[in-house]
Scaffold this motif. Structure first.
Motif, PDB file in Angstrom:
ATOM      1  N   MET A  36       0.962  -1.403   0.178  1.00  0.00           N
ATOM      2  CA  MET A  36       0.357   0.086   0.035  1.00  0.00           C
ATOM      3  C   MET A  36       0.972   1.109   0.254  1.00  0.00           C
ATOM      4  O   MET A  36       1.077   2.616  -0.339  1.00  0.00           O
ATOM      5  CB  MET A  36      -0.652   0.475   0.803  1.00  0.00           C
ATOM      6  CG  MET A  36      -2.402  -0.605   0.963  1.00  0.00           C
ATOM      7  SD  MET A  36      -3.037  -0.369   2.408  1.00  0.00           S
ATOM      8  CE  MET A  36      -4.671  -1.903   2.440  1.00  0.00           C
ATOM      9  N   ARG A  37       2.142   1.194   0.751  1.00  0.00           N
ATOM     10  CA  ARG A  37       2.687   2.336   1.029  1.00  0.00           C
ATOM     11  C   ARG A  37       3.120   2.419  -0.516  1.00  0.00           C
ATOM     12  O   ARG A  37       3.972   3.698  -0.844  1.00  0.00           O
ATOM     13  CB  ARG A  37       4.000   1.941   1.671  1.00  0.00           C
ATOM     14  CG  ARG A  37       3.347   2.391   3.817  1.00  0.00           C
ATOM     15  CD  ARG A  37       4.154   2.583   4.341  1.00  0.00           C
ATOM     16  NE  ARG A  37       5.219   1.246   4.393  1.00  0.00           N
ATOM     17  CZ  ARG A  37       4.972   0.249   5.537  1.00  0.00           C
ATOM     18  NH1 ARG A  37       3.908  -0.031   5.782  1.00  0.00           N
ATOM     19  NH2 ARG A  37       5.918  -1.111   4.647  1.00  0.00           N
ATOM     20  N   ARG A  38       3.472   1.458  -1.293  1.00  0.00           N
ATOM     21  CA  ARG A  38       4.283   1.721  -2.943  1.00  0.00           C
ATOM     22  C   ARG A  38       3.099   2.195  -3.797  1.00  0.00           C
ATOM     23  O   ARG A  38       3.836   1.792  -4.691  1.00  0.00           O
ATOM     24  CB  ARG A  38       5.116   0.568  -2.916  1.00  0.00           C
ATOM     25  CG  ARG A  38       6.013   0.402  -2.169  1.00  0.00           C
ATOM     26  CD  ARG A  38       6.641  -1.213  -2.110  1.00  0.00           C
ATOM     27  NE  ARG A  38       6.613  -1.506  -3.259  1.00  0.00           N
ATOM     28  CZ  ARG A  38       7.120  -2.817  -3.942  1.00  0.00           C
ATOM     29  NH1 ARG A  38       7.373  -3.577  -2.632  1.00  0.00           N
ATOM     30  NH2 ARG A  38       6.690  -3.479  -5.026  1.00  0.00           N
ATOM     31  N   ASP A  39       2.108   2.668  -3.333  1.00  0.00           N
ATOM     32  CA  ASP A  39       0.814   2.063  -4.047  1.00  0.00           C
ATOM     33  C   ASP A  39       0.314   1.436  -5.454  1.00  0.00           C
ATOM     34  O   ASP A  39       0.450   1.811  -6.821  1.00  0.00           O
ATOM     35  CB  ASP A  39       0.644   3.928  -5.151  1.00  0.00           C
ATOM     36  CG  ASP A  39       0.496   5.292  -4.102  1.00  0.00           C
ATOM     37  OD1 ASP A  39      -0.070   5.132  -2.904  1.00  0.00           O
ATOM     38  OD2 ASP A  39       1.268   6.193  -4.240  1.00  0.00           O
ATOM     39  N   GLU A  40       1.043   0.376  -4.878  1.00  0.00           N
ATOM     40  CA  GLU A  40       0.326  -1.192  -5.243  1.00  0.00           C
ATOM     41  C   GLU A  40      -1.656  -1.591  -5.358  1.00  0.00           C
ATOM     42  O   GLU A  40      -1.171  -2.178  -6.089  1.00  0.00           O
ATOM     43  CB  GLU A  40       1.427  -2.183  -5.428  1.00  0.00           C
ATOM     44  CG  GLU A  40       2.578  -1.514  -5.525  1.00  0.00           C
ATOM     45  CD  GLU A  40       3.233  -1.329  -6.851  1.00  0.00           C
ATOM     46  OE1 GLU A  40       2.306  -1.459  -7.857  1.00  0.00           O
ATOM     47  OE2 GLU A  40       3.912  -1.696  -7.172  1.00  0.00           O
ATOM     48  N   VAL A  41      -1.732  -1.289  -4.664  1.00  0.00           N
ATOM     49  CA  VAL A  41      -3.456  -1.224  -4.091  1.00  0.00           C
ATOM     50  C   VAL A  41      -3.956   0.044  -4.322  1.00  0.00           C
ATOM     51  O   VAL A  41      -3.515   0.895  -4.218  1.00  0.00           O
ATOM     52  CB  VAL A  41      -3.497  -1.492  -2.222  1.00  0.00           C
ATOM     53  CG1 VAL A  41      -4.635  -2.076  -2.820  1.00  0.00           C
ATOM     54  CG2 VAL A  41      -2.188  -3.056  -2.122  1.00  0.00           C
ATOM     55  N   SER A  42      -5.498  -0.045  -5.803  1.00  0.00           N
ATOM     56  CA  SER A  42      -5.980   0.652  -5.937  1.00  0.00           C
ATOM     57  C   SER A  42      -7.502   0.145  -4.861  1.00  0.00           C
ATOM     58  O   SER A  42      -7.945  -0.814  -4.744  1.00  0.00           O
ATOM     59  CB  SER A  42      -6.303   0.914  -6.851  1.00  0.00           C
ATOM     60  OG  SER A  42      -6.683  -0.242  -8.071  1.00  0.00           O
ATOM     61  N   PRO A  61      -5.766   4.839  -5.715  1.00  0.00           N
ATOM     62  CA  PRO A  61      -4.265   4.561  -4.789  1.00  0.00           C
ATOM     63  C   PRO A  61      -5.477   4.382  -3.374  1.00  0.00           C
ATOM     64  O   PRO A  61      -5.409   5.865  -2.919  1.00  0.00           O
ATOM     65  CB  PRO A  61      -3.508   5.217  -4.747  1.00  0.00           C
ATOM     66  CG  PRO A  61      -3.327   5.720  -6.220  1.00  0.00           C
ATOM     67  CD  PRO A  61      -5.518   6.353  -6.227  1.00  0.00           C
ATOM     68  N   VAL A  62      -4.998   3.552  -2.408  1.00  0.00           N
ATOM     69  CA  VAL A  62      -5.075   3.504  -0.860  1.00  0.00           C
ATOM     70  C   VAL A  62      -4.237   3.229  -0.509  1.00  0.00           C
ATOM     71  O   VAL A  62      -3.167   1.792  -0.337  1.00  0.00           O
ATOM     72  CB  VAL A  62      -6.643   2.969  -0.630  1.00  0.00           C
ATOM     73  CG1 VAL A  62      -6.618   1.100  -1.435  1.00  0.00           C
ATOM     74  CG2 VAL A  62      -7.372   3.113   0.589  1.00  0.00           C
TER      75      VAL A  62
END
Length: 232
Positions: free
Chosen positions: A22-28, A33-34
């Protein structure tokens, strides 16, 4: 459900690693991005993506696998490779075999993490048929057809086997269809007639046939109709 818990259950990735992603913006979430792992989501309404790929809701898994010789039908074994080791999926160790095949046998194995579905396959009460292709050391006598149909007395057991169907294909090759799952049953049935099984290959469980496109060690998800067929 919390977003990090949902993703962890759906992918097998630890919640710690989910937070790192998540900190790498790999989750949306719904296209944005979340980074808040505690965010509550609705799997039926929200679109959750990891690496820009939609993540399906966690749920029961159903696989067919072509078991090669030399693998045990277990999720863990101290001395032999297991069928689960052939499955390259998250939480593969949580899958269990719906009935076993001997280590030297090959063919269809069904794997799932749905206990109720598995019980329908393995419970003697439901009498689900299994079909095996057998090669024997000696020619199979025609009298074996009647013996299988009438039931056989196995060594060390008092109760005869239930009626089984034997179809002789060639002098040393046959199809066996039975509804029981006793220990080494097919081998012991032929042994009771003074013969020995050389190769044993399971082709079918219920109405689910081993996919001819699969090679030994391959697997695929079951179709919806295959899954539902266990209850019909």
């Amino acid at each position: 459900m919390r977003l990090d818990k949902y993703l962890s259950q759906a992918t097998g990735i630890s919640r710690k690693d989910i937070r790192r992603l998540m900190r790498r913006d790999e989750v949306s979430l719904n296209g944005e991005p979340v980074r808040d792992p505690s965010l509550h989501i609705d799997p039926d309404e929200d679109e959750i993506c990891l690496y820009d790929q939609p993540v399906g809701a966690p749920g029961p898994r159903y696989l067919m696998l072509y078991k090669p010789e030399g693998y045990v039908s277990a999720s863990d074994d101290p001395t032999h490779p297991t069928v689960n080791s052939l499955v390259d999926l998250p939480r593969a160790e949580e899958l269990h075999c719906c009935g076993r095949l001997d280590i030297d046998a090959t063919g269809l194995v069904l794997l799932t993490d749905d206990g109720q579905w598995s019980h329908r396959i393995t419970s003697p009460r439901h009498k689900l048929s299994k079909r095996y292709r057998v090669e024997t050391a000696d020619p199979i006598d025609d009298d074996a057809i009647r013996a299988f149909d009438q039931g056989l007395k196995l060594n060390g057991e008092l109760r005869r086997t239930l009626p089984a169907r034997l179809q002789i294909l060639s002098p040393r090759e046959a199809l066996v269809e039975l509804t029981e799952g006793r220990y080494h049953q097919v081998k012991r049935m032929f042994a009771a007639l003074g013969n020995r099984v050389v190769t044993l290959h399971r082709e079918r469980i219920g109405s689910i046939d081993l996919d001819p496109e699969l090679e030994p060690g391959d697997y695929r998800p079951l179709t919806e109709s295959e899954i539902d067929s266990i209850y019909s």
